[in-house]
Motif scaffolding. Structure first.
Motif, mmCIF file in Angstrom:
data_model
loop_
_atom_site.group_PDB
_atom_site.id
_atom_site.type_symbol
_atom_site.label_atom_id
_atom_site.label_comp_id
_atom_site.label_asym_id
_atom_site.label_seq_id
_atom_site.Cartn_x
_atom_site.Cartn_y
_atom_site.Cartn_z
ATOM 1 N N GLY A 278 0.656 -1.174 0.299
ATOM 2 C CA GLY A 278 -0.018 -0.048 0.249
ATOM 3 C C GLY A 278 0.777 1.123 -0.186
ATOM 4 O O GLY A 278 0.157 2.264 0.147
ATOM 5 N N GLY A 279 2.189 0.971 -0.398
ATOM 6 C CA GLY A 279 2.773 2.104 0.345
ATOM 7 C C GLY A 279 3.327 3.243 -1.194
ATOM 8 O O GLY A 279 2.663 2.490 -2.577
ATOM 9 N N THR A 280 4.391 4.410 -1.465
ATOM 10 C CA THR A 280 4.600 4.181 -2.076
ATOM 11 C C THR A 280 6.006 4.378 -2.903
ATOM 12 O O THR A 280 5.920 5.237 -2.100
ATOM 13 C CB THR A 280 3.988 5.378 -3.401
ATOM 14 O OG1 THR A 280 2.341 5.416 -3.333
ATOM 15 C CG2 THR A 280 4.899 6.807 -4.159
ATOM 16 N N GLU A 281 6.754 4.227 -4.363
ATOM 17 C CA GLU A 281 7.697 3.967 -4.291
ATOM 18 C C GLU A 281 8.229 5.703 -5.012
ATOM 19 O O GLU A 281 7.484 6.068 -6.459
ATOM 20 C CB GLU A 281 8.949 3.219 -4.861
ATOM 21 C CG GLU A 281 10.455 3.890 -4.989
ATOM 22 C CD GLU A 281 11.082 3.365 -5.855
ATOM 23 O OE1 GLU A 281 12.042 3.298 -6.241
ATOM 24 O OE2 GLU A 281 10.424 2.226 -6.204
ATOM 25 N N VAL A 282 8.325 6.910 -5.184
ATOM 26 C CA VAL A 282 8.815 7.970 -5.039
ATOM 27 C C VAL A 282 9.686 7.895 -5.649
ATOM 28 O O VAL A 282 11.455 8.118 -4.767
ATOM 29 C CB VAL A 282 8.411 9.548 -3.865
ATOM 30 C CG1 VAL A 282 8.537 10.898 -4.366
ATOM 31 C CG2 VAL A 282 6.608 8.682 -3.389
ATOM 32 N N THR A 283 10.003 8.965 -6.772
ATOM 33 C CA THR A 283 11.393 9.044 -7.201
ATOM 34 C C THR A 283 11.486 10.242 -8.279
ATOM 35 O O THR A 283 9.867 11.200 -9.076
ATOM 36 C CB THR A 283 12.019 8.256 -8.743
ATOM 37 O OG1 THR A 283 11.717 6.931 -8.285
ATOM 38 C CG2 THR A 283 13.409 8.158 -9.357
ATOM 39 N N GLU A 284 12.062 11.657 -7.508
ATOM 40 C CA GLU A 284 12.797 12.363 -8.162
ATOM 41 C C GLU A 284 13.031 12.898 -8.213
ATOM 42 O O GLU A 284 14.419 12.494 -8.279
ATOM 43 C CB GLU A 284 11.821 14.156 -6.554
ATOM 44 C CG GLU A 284 11.781 14.705 -7.198
ATOM 45 C CD GLU A 284 12.023 16.410 -5.618
ATOM 46 O OE1 GLU A 284 10.935 17.041 -7.097
ATOM 47 O OE2 GLU A 284 12.660 15.958 -4.961
ATOM 48 N N THR A 285 13.457 13.694 -10.156
ATOM 49 C CA THR A 285 14.480 13.813 -10.832
ATOM 50 C C THR A 285 14.112 15.055 -10.808
ATOM 51 O O THR A 285 13.285 15.920 -11.334
ATOM 52 C CB THR A 285 13.894 12.865 -12.243
ATOM 53 O OG1 THR A 285 14.048 11.599 -12.516
ATOM 54 C CG2 THR A 285 15.487 13.315 -12.885
ATOM 55 N N ILE A 286 15.473 15.769 -10.683
ATOM 56 C CA ILE A 286 15.444 17.195 -11.038
ATOM 57 C C ILE A 286 16.265 18.014 -11.808
ATOM 58 O O ILE A 286 17.710 17.096 -12.098
ATOM 59 C CB ILE A 286 16.169 18.155 -9.680
ATOM 60 C CG1 ILE A 286 14.690 18.074 -8.811
ATOM 61 C CG2 ILE A 286 16.570 19.401 -9.424
ATOM 62 C CD1 ILE A 286 14.973 18.115 -7.365
ATOM 63 N N THR A 287 15.758 18.340 -12.816
ATOM 64 C CA THR A 287 17.440 19.259 -13.585
ATOM 65 C C THR A 287 16.891 20.949 -13.246
ATOM 66 O O THR A 287 16.185 21.945 -13.578
ATOM 67 C CB THR A 287 16.497 18.836 -14.972
ATOM 68 O OG1 THR A 287 16.217 17.704 -15.270
ATOM 69 C CG2 THR A 287 17.662 19.725 -16.293
ATOM 70 N N VAL A 288 18.264 21.082 -13.165
ATOM 71 C CA VAL A 288 18.399 22.949 -12.829
ATOM 72 C C VAL A 288 19.553 23.434 -13.593
ATOM 73 O O VAL A 288 20.354 22.782 -13.984
ATOM 74 C CB VAL A 288 19.324 22.638 -11.867
ATOM 75 C CG1 VAL A 288 19.020 24.189 -11.331
ATOM 76 C CG2 VAL A 288 18.297 22.378 -10.545
ATOM 77 N N ALA A 289 18.943 24.692 -14.269
ATOM 78 C CA ALA A 289 19.968 25.493 -15.609
ATOM 79 C C ALA A 289 19.282 26.429 -14.775
ATOM 80 O O ALA A 289 18.767 27.105 -14.293
ATOM 81 C CB ALA A 289 18.425 25.509 -17.053
ATOM 82 N N SER A 290 21.297 26.999 -14.235
ATOM 83 C CA SER A 290 21.561 27.966 -13.741
ATOM 84 C C SER A 290 22.490 28.492 -15.058
ATOM 85 O O SER A 290 23.455 28.339 -15.276
ATOM 86 C CB SER A 290 21.450 27.637 -12.433
ATOM 87 O OG SER A 290 22.679 26.724 -12.508
ATOM 88 N N PRO A 291 22.557 29.951 -14.576
ATOM 89 C CA PRO A 291 23.679 30.620 -15.362
ATOM 90 C C PRO A 291 25.021 30.133 -14.736
ATOM 91 O O PRO A 291 24.643 29.474 -13.369
ATOM 92 C CB PRO A 291 23.611 32.345 -14.936
ATOM 93 C CG PRO A 291 22.210 32.450 -15.156
ATOM 94 C CD PRO A 291 21.877 30.960 -13.864
ATOM 95 N N ALA A 292 26.481 30.161 -14.727
ATOM 96 C CA ALA A 292 27.927 29.490 -14.737
ATOM 97 C C ALA A 292 28.075 29.989 -12.977
ATOM 98 O O ALA A 292 28.340 29.603 -12.049
ATOM 99 C CB ALA A 292 28.275 29.721 -15.212
ATOM 100 N N LEU A 293 27.708 31.679 -12.580
ATOM 101 C CA LEU A 293 27.946 32.258 -11.822
ATOM 102 C C LEU A 293 26.893 31.340 -10.110
ATOM 103 O O LEU A 293 27.470 31.851 -9.483
ATOM 104 C CB LEU A 293 27.498 33.400 -11.391
ATOM 105 C CG LEU A 293 29.483 34.092 -12.036
ATOM 106 C CD1 LEU A 293 28.328 35.923 -12.097
ATOM 107 C CD2 LEU A 293 29.599 34.519 -11.077
ATOM 108 N N LEU A 294 25.506 31.251 -11.114
ATOM 109 C CA LEU A 294 24.678 30.510 -9.934
ATOM 110 C C LEU A 294 25.093 29.159 -9.674
ATOM 111 O O LEU A 294 23.980 28.509 -8.888
ATOM 112 C CB LEU A 294 23.556 31.502 -10.448
ATOM 113 C CG LEU A 294 23.610 32.438 -9.587
ATOM 114 C CD1 LEU A 294 21.990 32.766 -10.724
ATOM 115 C CD2 LEU A 294 23.480 33.329 -8.246
#
Length: 139
Positions: A99-115
């Motif tokens: 009855g549970g859930t496997e949660v997979t979160e994939t994050i994509t971050v685009a940012s300027p080189a300075l940040l």
């Protein structure tokens, strides 16, 4: 602009529809994401929800625009943040055990080189904290 991608999987005790409904509600992100202190300007159109989340960085407030796309077993959020930082969090929900859930979160971050270092570190920290809080809330 540099792009970083990383994923994290964890299990919560609640079934996928309960997890999806919790993550589909913008108000849930107050405290779920440790930087988010308020949500406003919520607009719903079918399976798409747009809102403004207010993040707190010490004495500063940062308004970010969020678009959630809600599927049967997935939620994708696109975030537009100041400083030309863009973030996509794709959450996949798979039934797990009794009855549970496997949660997979994939994050994509685009940012300027300075940040880049700062934005990626913040996104990873928020991802880990959000996983712990979601498991606690739905445990």
């Amino acid at each position: 602009m540099p792009v970083d991608v990383f994923a994290h999987s964890f299990v919560v005790a609640a079934p996928p529809p309960v997890v999806r409904d919790h993550l589909a509600d913008p108000a849930s992100y107050v405290g779920l994401s440790p930087l988010v202190v308020a949500v406003r300007d919520v607009e719903r159109a079918g399976d798409v929800v747009r809102y403004t989340a207010v993040e707190r960085f010490g004495p500063y407030r940062n308004a970010i625009r969020v678009t959630l796309r809600i599927g049967e077993s997935a939620i994708v959020s696109d975030v537009v943040s100041p400083g030309r930082v863009r973030l996509r969090a794709a959450v996949d929900l798979v039934p797990h055990g009794g009855g549970g859930t496997e949660v997979t979160e994939t994050i994509t971050v685009a940012s300027p080189a300075l940040l880049r270092r700062f934005a990626t570190r913040q996104a990873r920290n928020v991802q880990q904290a959000r996983a712990r809080e979601l498991a606690r809330r739905l445990g």
